[in-house]
Design an enzyme around this catalytic site. Structure first.
Site, PDB file in Angstrom:
ATOM      1  N   ASP A  15       4.814  -0.095  12.130  1.00 19.31           N
ATOM      2  CA  ASP A  15       3.511  -0.594  11.660  1.00 19.31           C
ATOM      3  C   ASP A  15       3.246  -2.022  12.109  1.00 19.31           C
ATOM      4  OD1 ASP A  15       3.459   1.125   8.442  1.00 19.31           O
ATOM      5  OD2 ASP A  15       3.184   1.785  10.507  1.00 19.31           O
ATOM      6  N   LYS A  30       0.840  -1.219   0.000  1.00 16.09           N
ATOM      7  CA  LYS A  30       0.000   0.000   0.000  1.00 16.09           C
ATOM      8  C   LYS A  30       0.868   1.260   0.000  1.00 16.09           C
ATOM      9  CE  LYS A  30      -1.672   1.525   4.053  1.00 16.09           C
ATOM     10  NZ  LYS A  30      -1.432   2.916   4.475  1.00 16.09           N
ATOM     11  N   ASN A  31       1.903   1.284   0.862  1.00 12.93           N
ATOM     12  CA  ASN A  31       2.655   2.535   1.029  1.00 12.93           C
ATOM     13  C   ASN A  31       3.635   2.806  -0.102  1.00 12.93           C
ATOM     14  OD1 ASN A  31       1.160   2.934   3.274  1.00 12.93           O
ATOM     15  ND2 ASN A  31       2.716   2.223   4.716  1.00 12.93           N
ATOM     16  N   ILE A  49       8.947   5.932  16.923  1.00 10.34           N
ATOM     17  CA  ILE A  49       8.610   6.683  15.709  1.00 10.34           C
ATOM     18  C   ILE A  49       7.441   7.644  15.948  1.00 10.34           C
ATOM     19  CG2 ILE A  49       7.930   6.515  13.274  1.00 10.34           C
ATOM     20  CD1 ILE A  49      10.654   5.244  13.755  1.00 10.34           C
ATOM     21  N   ARG A  94      -8.605   0.142   5.037  1.00  9.43           N
ATOM     22  CA  ARG A  94      -7.774   1.090   4.297  1.00  9.43           C
ATOM     23  C   ARG A  94      -6.510   0.411   3.801  1.00  9.43           C
ATOM     24  NH1 ARG A  94      -6.608   6.499   7.570  1.00  9.43           N
ATOM     25  NH2 ARG A  94      -5.108   6.565   5.876  1.00  9.43           N
ATOM     26  N   CYS A 112      -3.626  12.434  12.795  1.00  8.05           N
ATOM     27  CA  CYS A 112      -3.887  11.011  12.645  1.00  8.05           C
ATOM     28  C   CYS A 112      -4.006  10.439  14.060  1.00  8.05           C
ATOM     29  CB  CYS A 112      -2.708  10.397  11.906  1.00  8.05           C
ATOM     30  SG  CYS A 112      -3.008   8.716  11.439  1.00  8.05           S
ATOM     31  N   ARG A 137       1.883  13.971  13.218  1.00 10.70           N
ATOM     32  CA  ARG A 137       2.251  13.791  11.799  1.00 10.70           C
ATOM     33  C   ARG A 137       2.605  15.118  11.124  1.00 10.70           C
ATOM     34  NH1 ARG A 137      -0.008   8.719  10.479  1.00 10.70           N
ATOM     35  NH2 ARG A 137       1.533   8.562   8.825  1.00 10.70           N
ATOM     36  N   PRO A 138       3.624  15.850  11.625  1.00  7.47           N
ATOM     37  CA  PRO A 138       4.003  17.118  10.977  1.00  7.47           C
ATOM     38  C   PRO A 138       4.560  16.885   9.573  1.00  7.47           C
ATOM     39  CG  PRO A 138       5.661  16.448  12.555  1.00  7.47           C
ATOM     40  CD  PRO A 138       4.526  15.483  12.716  1.00  7.47           C
ATOM     41  N   ILE A 139       4.650  17.971   8.780  1.00  8.12           N
ATOM     42  CA  ILE A 139       5.265  17.812   7.447  1.00  8.12           C
ATOM     43  C   ILE A 139       6.364  18.869   7.248  1.00  8.12           C
ATOM     44  CG2 ILE A 139       3.225  16.768   6.367  1.00  8.12           C
ATOM     45  CD1 ILE A 139       2.696  19.495   5.099  1.00  8.12           C
ATOM     46  N   ASP A 140       6.982  19.278   8.358  1.00  5.35           N
ATOM     47  CA  ASP A 140       8.019  20.316   8.268  1.00  5.35           C
ATOM     48  C   ASP A 140       9.199  19.895   7.395  1.00  5.35           C
ATOM     49  OD1 ASP A 140       8.215  18.530  10.639  1.00  5.35           O
ATOM     50  OD2 ASP A 140      10.218  19.392  10.723  1.00  5.35           O
ATOM     51  N   GLN A 141       9.524  18.624   7.387  1.00  6.30           N
ATOM     52  CA  GLN A 141      10.667  18.172   6.562  1.00  6.30           C
ATOM     53  C   GLN A 141      10.328  18.159   5.082  1.00  6.30           C
ATOM     54  OE1 GLN A 141      13.851  17.483   8.058  1.00  6.30           O
ATOM     55  NE2 GLN A 141      12.665  18.600   9.615  1.00  6.30           N
ATOM     56  N   ARG A 175      -3.652  10.659   4.217  1.00  6.60           N
ATOM     57  CA  ARG A 175      -2.503  11.555   4.300  1.00  6.60           C
ATOM     58  C   ARG A 175      -1.676  11.503   3.025  1.00  6.60           C
ATOM     59  NH1 ARG A 175      -0.098  13.411   8.258  1.00  6.60           N
ATOM     60  NH2 ARG A 175       1.944  12.733   7.590  1.00  6.60           N
TER      61      ARG A 175
END
Ligand code: EPZ
Length: 432
Positions: free
Chosen positions: A306, A23-24, A328, A398, A118, A123-127, A94
């Site tokens: 996971d 999936k990922n 994580i 999902r 989530c 779940r930041p997206i700063d990177q 996401r």
């Protein structure tokens, strides 16, 4: 109550199960496909709701999407007309944020709704943003939308402050058509990152080092179409491997790449399960007794986060105290309260779970807080005495194709029900 699974427990899972596409990897590869103006044929897609939601979001950009069958799609990015993806799609998954990387990389502008939080952490997206800005993009947040635009995208060195799968992939997508060379340092090394790099290279990209912590991307002028098969899903495979150990069963997972499950196989062996690797299969035979085992989740090739909830269930029956540290995500033990209602003896202190031996699990009605915890609660229901009802199975569906069908194929007594009448009928059914 809505759709839920009802499970009659006390079952050992025995047999063979075929593993679907990752999936990922698929989510990122579908977003990457629109980087070309030619047709990309993508095979071995998992039939899960995250994939169908992302395909709808890709259609919303104006790209042509042809669903050949349940596991194959053709995508052509030639007709992309809008670079703005609305909140509704993002809210559902996401991974829509990969469209930010590919739209920015191809059209130098993109507008994607900021992904919602989530259930496993903030779940930041700063990177992701750090990478886009390093390439020369201006990134701003307005009305919950991330708006990225650039006159030019110029390759540069980007050091990731956190090992992040999403940002590593998104920076690859944004730099593959940039001018010059981009180097991502401290990159994530998951198999699905290698799969995305292989997909892009099959389209004419020049990416080296995927799977290591230094990835080099030489920007190219354009990308052509391709035909590509997604790798098997290491987490789906790992979930069934752990289910074999937890239920004391005997399962062969087929169509896998054993190397991708090395950390999972090692931990199962350490606790006392018998793991035998074939070329494209792994057999796990459960045991009566398990040794207490400590686990710390880490970026690949460490033990995958996971797989943390699933291993917690298996370790509830080890002969002593096991400790699982989640390094994580900051909030990935929410399912422990649900497990405790089934008889688990687990104490959560910060990002650590201290698991004592449970005498046995008894069935209860529980609710899945997220995708992988949902799968873990199903495994717990298969072990427990009596009936278990798992709610919020939308999370599970999902990421797991035909989860009920595959489990029934292994001997589980589980059914997906919508009404109380169906549930009652299952409870009264004479069991084999
Ligand atoms: C991917 O999420 C997976 N999702 C997750 O799987 C998986 O748990 C995770 O990688 C780790 O392996 C998809 O691929 C769609 P990260 P992602 O960026 O990319 C922090 C599942 O069950 N971080 O590697 O969002 C972040 O907070 C899902 O299939 C930043 O600080 O994960 C986390 O602590 C659940 N800044 C850590 O990095 C950023 O800009 C790892 O996150 C990005 C991330």
């Amino acid at each position: 109550m809505g759709d839920r699974y009802i499970i009659k427990g006390n079952t050992k899972l025995v047999g063979e199960v075929s593993i679907g596409g990752a999936k990922n990897a698929a989510l990122a590869i579908l977003a990457a496909a629109i980087l070309s103006d030619e047709t990309c044929t993508i095979e071995n897609l998992p039939k899960v709701s995250d994939i169908s939601v992302l395909l709808s979001a890709i259609e919303q950009t104006g790209a042509k999407v042809d669903r050949v069958d349940d596991h194959t799609v053709k995508i052509c990015g030639k007709t992309v007309s809008t670079k703005s993806i609305d909140y509704d799609f993002i809210r559902k998954i996401r991974a829509s944020y990969y469209l930010l990387g590919s739209l920015l990389g191809k059209y130098k502008n993109a507008e994607v709704a900021l992904p919602g939080g989530c259930n496993i952490g903030s779940r930041p997206i700063d990177q992701h943003i750090k990478g886009f800005e390093a390439l020369g993009a201006t990134v701003k947040l307005e009305h919950g939308m991330i708006i990225a635009s650039a006159d030019r995208l110029v390759g540069t060195n980007i050091y990731l402050d956190v090992v992040t799968v999403g940002a590593t992939i998104n920076i690859m997508l944004a730099s593959v058509l940039a001018e010059g060379t981009t180097i991502i340092e401290n990159a994530a090394k998951e198999p699905h990152i290698v799969d995305v790099a292989n997909f892009l290279n099959s389209m004419g990209a020049e990416i080296k080092g995927a799977g290591t912590d230094l990835i080099k991307i030489n920007g190219v002028q354009k990308l052509h179409g391709t035909q590509y098969m997604i790798i098997p899903d290491q987490i789906e495979a790992g979930t069934f491997m752990v289910a074999a150990a937890a239920t004391g069963g005997d399962i062969v997972v087929k169509n896998v790449i054993p190397k991708h499950m090395e950390a999972i196989s090692a931990k199962l062996q350490e606790m006392g399960a018998v793991v035998t690797e074939g070329d494209d299969s792994i057999r796990v035979v459960g045991n009566q007794e398990y040794k207490p085992t400590n686990i710390k989740t880490l970026p690949y090739p460490g033990f995958p986060t996971d797989m943390q909830p699933q291993m917690t269930v298996a370790l509830c029956f080890a002969q002593g105290t096991s400790i699982i540290t989640e390094s994580i995500f900051e909030n990935r033990f929410k399912y422990v309260d649900e497990l405790s209602r089934m008889g688990a003896t687990i104490k959560v202190e910060g990002n650590t779970a201290i698991i004592e031996k449970s005498s046995k699990f008894t069935g209860a009605t529980v609710s899945a807080p997220d995708l992988r915890a949902g799968a873990a609660l199903v495994i717990a229901g298969i072990i427990a005495d009596g009936f278990t009802v798992v709610e919020r199975i939308d999370y599970i569906e999902r990421g797991y194709e035909d989860f009920v069908g595959k489990l029934c194929g292994l001997g589980a007594q589980i059914q997906r029900v919508t009404t109380d009448k169906e549930e009652q009928k299952f409870r009264l059914k004479k069991t084999s």
